[in-house]
Design a protein around this motif. Structure first.
Motif, PDB file in Angstrom:
ATOM      1  N   LEU B 255       0.801  -1.164  -0.039  1.00  0.00           N
ATOM      2  CA  LEU B 255      -0.078   0.034  -0.164  1.00  0.00           C
ATOM      3  C   LEU B 255       1.001   1.292   0.018  1.00  0.00           C
ATOM      4  O   LEU B 255       0.296   2.200  -0.623  1.00  0.00           O
ATOM      5  CB  LEU B 255      -0.872  -0.054   1.272  1.00  0.00           C
ATOM      6  N   ARG B 256       1.838   1.243   0.934  1.00  0.00           N
ATOM      7  CA  ARG B 256       2.884   2.528   0.906  1.00  0.00           C
ATOM      8  C   ARG B 256       3.404   2.707  -0.506  1.00  0.00           C
ATOM      9  O   ARG B 256       3.421   3.767  -0.938  1.00  0.00           O
ATOM     10  CB  ARG B 256       3.830   2.344   2.011  1.00  0.00           C
ATOM     11  N   MET B 257       3.955   1.712  -1.227  1.00  0.00           N
ATOM     12  CA  MET B 257       4.608   1.922  -2.404  1.00  0.00           C
ATOM     13  C   MET B 257       3.402   2.447  -3.782  1.00  0.00           C
ATOM     14  O   MET B 257       3.570   3.099  -4.385  1.00  0.00           O
ATOM     15  CB  MET B 257       5.136   0.480  -3.016  1.00  0.00           C
ATOM     16  N   VAL B 258       2.528   1.810  -3.358  1.00  0.00           N
ATOM     17  CA  VAL B 258       1.105   1.868  -4.424  1.00  0.00           C
ATOM     18  C   VAL B 258       0.813   3.714  -4.109  1.00  0.00           C
ATOM     19  O   VAL B 258       0.521   4.304  -4.975  1.00  0.00           O
ATOM     20  CB  VAL B 258       0.225   1.061  -4.166  1.00  0.00           C
ATOM     21  N   ALA B 259       0.553   3.918  -2.824  1.00  0.00           N
ATOM     22  CA  ALA B 259       0.190   5.236  -2.563  1.00  0.00           C
ATOM     23  C   ALA B 259       1.295   6.305  -3.160  1.00  0.00           C
ATOM     24  O   ALA B 259       0.941   7.255  -3.815  1.00  0.00           O
ATOM     25  CB  ALA B 259       0.271   5.586  -1.033  1.00  0.00           C
ATOM     26  N   VAL B 260       2.526   6.053  -2.889  1.00  0.00           N
ATOM     27  CA  VAL B 260       3.726   6.744  -3.627  1.00  0.00           C
ATOM     28  C   VAL B 260       3.413   6.911  -4.980  1.00  0.00           C
ATOM     29  O   VAL B 260       3.619   8.007  -5.742  1.00  0.00           O
ATOM     30  CB  VAL B 260       4.925   6.062  -3.070  1.00  0.00           C
ATOM     31  N   LEU B 261       3.290   5.830  -5.655  1.00  0.00           N
ATOM     32  CA  LEU B 261       3.226   5.935  -7.229  1.00  0.00           C
ATOM     33  C   LEU B 261       1.990   6.334  -7.741  1.00  0.00           C
ATOM     34  O   LEU B 261       2.019   7.527  -8.720  1.00  0.00           O
ATOM     35  CB  LEU B 261       2.996   4.340  -7.896  1.00  0.00           C
ATOM     36  N   VAL B 262       0.742   6.337  -6.861  1.00  0.00           N
ATOM     37  CA  VAL B 262      -0.454   7.108  -7.482  1.00  0.00           C
ATOM     38  C   VAL B 262      -0.340   8.652  -7.110  1.00  0.00           C
ATOM     39  O   VAL B 262      -0.843   9.313  -8.056  1.00  0.00           O
ATOM     40  CB  VAL B 262      -1.549   6.511  -6.267  1.00  0.00           C
ATOM     41  N   SER B 263       0.558   9.187  -6.193  1.00  0.00           N
ATOM     42  CA  SER B 263       0.697  10.232  -6.107  1.00  0.00           C
ATOM     43  C   SER B 263       1.617  11.045  -7.288  1.00  0.00           C
ATOM     44  O   SER B 263       1.545  12.120  -7.113  1.00  0.00           O
ATOM     45  CB  SER B 263       1.279  10.766  -4.565  1.00  0.00           C
ATOM     46  N   ARG B 264       2.283   9.996  -7.880  1.00  0.00           N
ATOM     47  CA  ARG B 264       3.091  10.624  -9.012  1.00  0.00           C
ATOM     48  C   ARG B 264       2.692  10.319 -10.235  1.00  0.00           C
ATOM     49  O   ARG B 264       3.226  10.461 -11.166  1.00  0.00           O
ATOM     50  CB  ARG B 264       4.620  10.084  -8.847  1.00  0.00           C
ATOM     51  N   THR B 265       1.297   9.753 -10.451  1.00  0.00           N
ATOM     52  CA  THR B 265       0.766   9.583 -11.579  1.00  0.00           C
ATOM     53  C   THR B 265      -0.520  10.356 -11.828  1.00  0.00           C
ATOM     54  O   THR B 265      -1.242  10.481 -10.971  1.00  0.00           O
ATOM     55  CB  THR B 265       0.453   7.971 -11.793  1.00  0.00           C
ATOM     56  N   VAL B 266      -0.826  10.320 -13.160  1.00  0.00           N
ATOM     57  CA  VAL B 266      -1.957  11.343 -13.597  1.00  0.00           C
ATOM     58  C   VAL B 266      -2.980  10.277 -14.497  1.00  0.00           C
ATOM     59  O   VAL B 266      -2.241   9.713 -14.951  1.00  0.00           O
ATOM     60  CB  VAL B 266      -1.708  12.705 -14.337  1.00  0.00           C
ATOM     61  N   GLY B 267      -4.007  10.296 -14.097  1.00  0.00           N
ATOM     62  CA  GLY B 267      -5.100   9.647 -14.886  1.00  0.00           C
ATOM     63  C   GLY B 267      -5.348   8.135 -14.024  1.00  0.00           C
ATOM     64  O   GLY B 267      -4.472   7.476 -13.826  1.00  0.00           O
ATOM     65  N   PRO B 268      -6.687   7.868 -14.214  1.00  0.00           N
ATOM     66  CA  PRO B 268      -6.934   6.779 -13.548  1.00  0.00           C
ATOM     67  C   PRO B 268      -6.406   5.350 -14.266  1.00  0.00           C
ATOM     68  O   PRO B 268      -6.251   4.547 -13.469  1.00  0.00           O
ATOM     69  CB  PRO B 268      -8.563   6.815 -13.551  1.00  0.00           C
ATOM     70  N   THR B 269      -6.678   5.250 -15.362  1.00  0.00           N
ATOM     71  CA  THR B 269      -6.148   3.924 -16.346  1.00  0.00           C
ATOM     72  C   THR B 269      -4.617   3.869 -15.790  1.00  0.00           C
ATOM     73  O   THR B 269      -4.374   2.690 -15.522  1.00  0.00           O
ATOM     74  CB  THR B 269      -6.207   4.174 -17.560  1.00  0.00           C
ATOM     75  N   GLN B 270      -3.754   4.809 -15.989  1.00  0.00           N
ATOM     76  CA  GLN B 270      -2.455   4.636 -15.679  1.00  0.00           C
ATOM     77  C   GLN B 270      -2.087   4.436 -14.287  1.00  0.00           C
ATOM     78  O   GLN B 270      -1.405   3.627 -14.111  1.00  0.00           O
ATOM     79  CB  GLN B 270      -1.657   5.968 -16.122  1.00  0.00           C
ATOM     80  N   ARG B 271      -3.064   4.854 -13.418  1.00  0.00           N
ATOM     81  CA  ARG B 271      -2.639   4.578 -11.980  1.00  0.00           C
ATOM     82  C   ARG B 271      -3.145   3.124 -11.751  1.00  0.00           C
ATOM     83  O   ARG B 271      -2.343   2.289 -11.153  1.00  0.00           O
ATOM     84  CB  ARG B 271      -3.579   5.551 -11.275  1.00  0.00           C
ATOM     85  N   LEU B 272      -4.134   2.717 -12.459  1.00  0.00           N
ATOM     86  CA  LEU B 272      -4.790   1.311 -12.137  1.00  0.00           C
ATOM     87  C   LEU B 272      -3.551   0.330 -12.673  1.00  0.00           C
ATOM     88  O   LEU B 272      -3.249  -0.653 -12.084  1.00  0.00           O
ATOM     89  CB  LEU B 272      -5.951   1.103 -12.652  1.00  0.00           C
ATOM     90  N   LEU B 273      -3.231   0.839 -13.988  1.00  0.00           N
ATOM     91  CA  LEU B 273      -2.215  -0.265 -14.466  1.00  0.00           C
ATOM     92  C   LEU B 273      -0.678  -0.335 -13.660  1.00  0.00           C
ATOM     93  O   LEU B 273      -0.358  -1.507 -13.374  1.00  0.00           O
ATOM     94  CB  LEU B 273      -1.878   0.320 -15.825  1.00  0.00           C
ATOM     95  N   LEU B 274      -0.321   0.664 -13.395  1.00  0.00           N
ATOM     96  CA  LEU B 274       0.875   0.902 -12.680  1.00  0.00           C
ATOM     97  C   LEU B 274       0.929   0.172 -11.407  1.00  0.00           C
ATOM     98  O   LEU B 274       1.512  -0.824 -10.889  1.00  0.00           O
ATOM     99  CB  LEU B 274       1.486   2.020 -12.538  1.00  0.00           C
ATOM    100  N   CYS B 275      -0.074   0.543 -10.645  1.00  0.00           N
ATOM    101  CA  CYS B 275      -0.210  -0.072  -9.120  1.00  0.00           C
ATOM    102  C   CYS B 275      -0.931  -1.392  -9.172  1.00  0.00           C
ATOM    103  O   CYS B 275      -0.354  -2.167  -8.129  1.00  0.00           O
ATOM    104  CB  CYS B 275      -1.104   1.036  -8.342  1.00  0.00           C
ATOM    105  N   GLY B 276      -1.707  -1.614 -10.090  1.00  0.00           N
ATOM    106  CA  GLY B 276      -1.920  -3.041 -10.126  1.00  0.00           C
ATOM    107  C   GLY B 276      -0.941  -4.027 -10.254  1.00  0.00           C
ATOM    108  O   GLY B 276      -0.713  -4.911  -9.644  1.00  0.00           O
ATOM    109  N   THR B 277      -0.136  -3.725 -11.283  1.00  0.00           N
ATOM    110  CA  THR B 277       1.238  -4.374 -11.690  1.00  0.00           C
ATOM    111  C   THR B 277       1.896  -4.540 -10.347  1.00  0.00           C
ATOM    112  O   THR B 277       2.528  -5.869 -10.033  1.00  0.00           O
ATOM    113  CB  THR B 277       1.887  -3.944 -12.543  1.00  0.00           C
ATOM    114  N   LEU B 278       2.486  -3.376  -9.682  1.00  0.00           N
ATOM    115  CA  LEU B 278       3.365  -3.557  -8.673  1.00  0.00           C
ATOM    116  C   LEU B 278       2.720  -4.297  -7.461  1.00  0.00           C
ATOM    117  O   LEU B 278       3.603  -5.209  -6.960  1.00  0.00           O
ATOM    118  CB  LEU B 278       3.481  -2.154  -8.366  1.00  0.00           C
TER     119      LEU B 278
END
Lengths: 164, 347
Positions: B255-278
């Motif tokens: 969750l911590r890593m995902v939160a950091v990544l979400v804070s640095r990404t724009v757009g719901p699809t991109q956030r989902l893709l990146l954080c889901g994979t991680l």
């Protein structure tokens, strides 16, 4: 002295390792001598042999890789650089308490709770002495824990060989 | 290249009359060929060419002096000695050229000083970062700060290697091709470097603001949770406990890593893709590490039992396939009992 082996220095360094609370003198590491560490490595292998484990190859392999790793790390972390011989020498000297552990393993098995506590204590002793010598030789105050941890990992692997 | 060859040739003849003889000789073409080969490796700026030139001039002076001493012997031996001298000089020059090239490449690639600023940390900083890696921050509206250091992540990867080795030794894993040490190091470093690069690549595709160093640091500190879980569950073999820790501790660090990544990404699809994979990779890695070295214990226990077991109790092997809770609890009790029996037997 003709062979370049200064017995007084070897004895001094051994005492520094054996008294973990004694303050280390930074200048004793100026001449790197590998005679002492070689003897300690052989003694370690010999005590392992007595316990029925013929693992000289592992001991030398792990010490070589470990020395290389510590060499890179210390060069990156210290202001002045450090030579490979110095690192190998210090790590070799601090292997002395590990010999005590493996000779204990000849007679008693180390796989119970007593063994675990003893192993943890010996690893702590080895890495504390090693980091103490490194800190005084490289003038890295305040980073003793940061140097002690990788040493503890290295000696932990040695201890794994002793136990299993 | 022709222009630089000419002064070198001129300098050569200036170094002594003995060298001039080479150019008149048919085999003088050999020295010009060497010259070109030496010129080939100055792919840098003209500074390097001049530096090369000066260095070669100096070397040639030294060589010329040495050659002068040898020349007298060569003349004494006649034509055969002369050709022997030439071949030796040729070999010498090839060796010098090769050595120069190798030392330049070495100083370029093996310069670990570029990593020096990433190791400049204090124990208090490392400690606080370790603790923070387990605390997810809810603020995702503007980019969260990531400490760009490599000491902590590197030490955590090595710790994971040590814990894996310990686990492999206690479960008597036998690796058929390769060594225990190699497997452990390969697994851990492969995960750290490989997944970091993959997520960095995905972040590049998803237009996330994160550098490779930050990704390495983030994933490295995320391994702290893995270390804790594995350290505890390699020593206490309770499956339910492992699942609990997997969800709790693994989940927190993910969750911590995902939160950091979400804070640095724009757009719901991109956030989902990146954080889901991680998240998937991180959690699955912990699962893999636990079960890859745990099944061996159960395999041994099964063979130790003998033929008079009711079929129900063979279930422990299938636990990862998520079976009903009743069988799970029976299997858990069985597994613990067997583990205790084995440890008692081995003493």
């Amino acid at each position: 002295l003709e062979l370049g082996i200064n017995f007084d220095h070897i004895w001094q360094k051994t005492l520094t390792v054996l008294h973990p609370l004694k303050v280390a003198d930074g200048s004793i590491m100026n001449e790197t001598d590998l005679a002492g560490p070689m003897v300690f490595c052989l003694a370690f292998g010999a005590t392992l042999l007595l316990a029925g484990k013929i693992q000289f190859g592992y001991v030398y392999g792990i010490s070589a890789i470990g020395c290389l790793g510590m060499f890179c790390l210390l060069n990156l972390m210290s202001m002045t650089g450090v030579s490979f011989g110095c690192v190998a020498s210090v790590l070799g000297y601090c292997l002395l308490p590990m010999i005590l552990l493996s000779s204990f393993a000849v007679i008693f098995s180390l796989q119970g709770m007593v063994g675990i506590i003893l192993t943890a204590g010996i690893i702590g002793w080895c890495s504390f002495s090693a980091s103490k010598i490194f800190i005084s030789a490289l003038a890295m105050e305040g980073q003793q824990l940061l140097v002690a941890y990788p040493c503890a990992l290295l000696y932990g692997v040695f201890a794994l060989i002793s136990i299993f | 290249m022709a222009t630089t060859a000419a002064p070198a040739g001129g300098a050569r003849s200036g170094a002594g009359p003995e060298w001039g003889g080479f150019e008149e000789n048919i085999q003088g073409g050999g020295s010009a060929v060497i010259d070109m080969e030496n010129m080939d490796d100055t792919s840098g700026s003209s500074f390097e060419d001049m530096g090369e030139l000066h260095q070669r001039l100096r070397e040639e002076e030294v060589d010329a002096d040495a050659a002068a001493a040898e020349e007298e012997d060569g003349d004494f031996l006649g034509m055969k000695g002369f050709k022997g001298q030439l071949s030796r000089q040729v070999a010498d020059q090839m060796w010098q050229a090769g050595k120069r090239q190798a030392s330049r490449a070495f100083s370029l690639y093996a310069n670990i000083d570029i990593l020096r600023p990433y190791f400049d940390v204090e124990p208090a900083q490392v400690r606080s970062r370790l603790l923070e890696s387990m605390i997810p921050i809810k603020m995702v509206n503007f980019p969260q700060k990531i400490a760009g250091e490599l000491y902590g992540p590197l030490m955590l990867v090595f710790t994971l290697v040590a814990i894996l080795l310990h686990g492999m030794k206690t479960s008597d894993t036998i690796i058929r091709e390769g060594t225990l040490m190699g497997t452990a190091i390969g697994t851990c470093f492969g995960y750290w470097l490989g997944v970091s690069s993959f997520i960095y690549f995905l972040a590049y595709l998803c237009n996330a603001q994160i550098t490779m160093l930050q990704m390495l640091a983030l994933l490295g500190y995320g391994l702290f949770g893995h270390c804790i879980v594995l350290f505890i569950t390699y020593n206490i073999h309770l499956h339910a406990l492992f699942y609990l820790f997997w969800l709790l501790v693994g989940g927190l660090s993910t969750l911590r890593m995902v939160a950091v990544l979400v804070s640095r990404t724009v757009g719901p699809t991109q956030r989902l893709l990146l954080c889901g994979t991680l998240a998937a990779l991180h959690m699955l890695f912990l699962l893999y590490l636990h079960f890859a070295y745990h099944k061996v214990v159960e395999g041994i226990l099964d063979t130790l039992e003998g033929p008079d077991i009711p079929p129900m109790q063979r279930v422990p092997r299938d636990i990862p396939a998520a079976l009903p809770a009743a069988r799970l609890s029976a299997a858990v009790l069985n597994a613990t009992a067997k583990a205790v029996a084995v440890t008692l037997q081995s003493h």
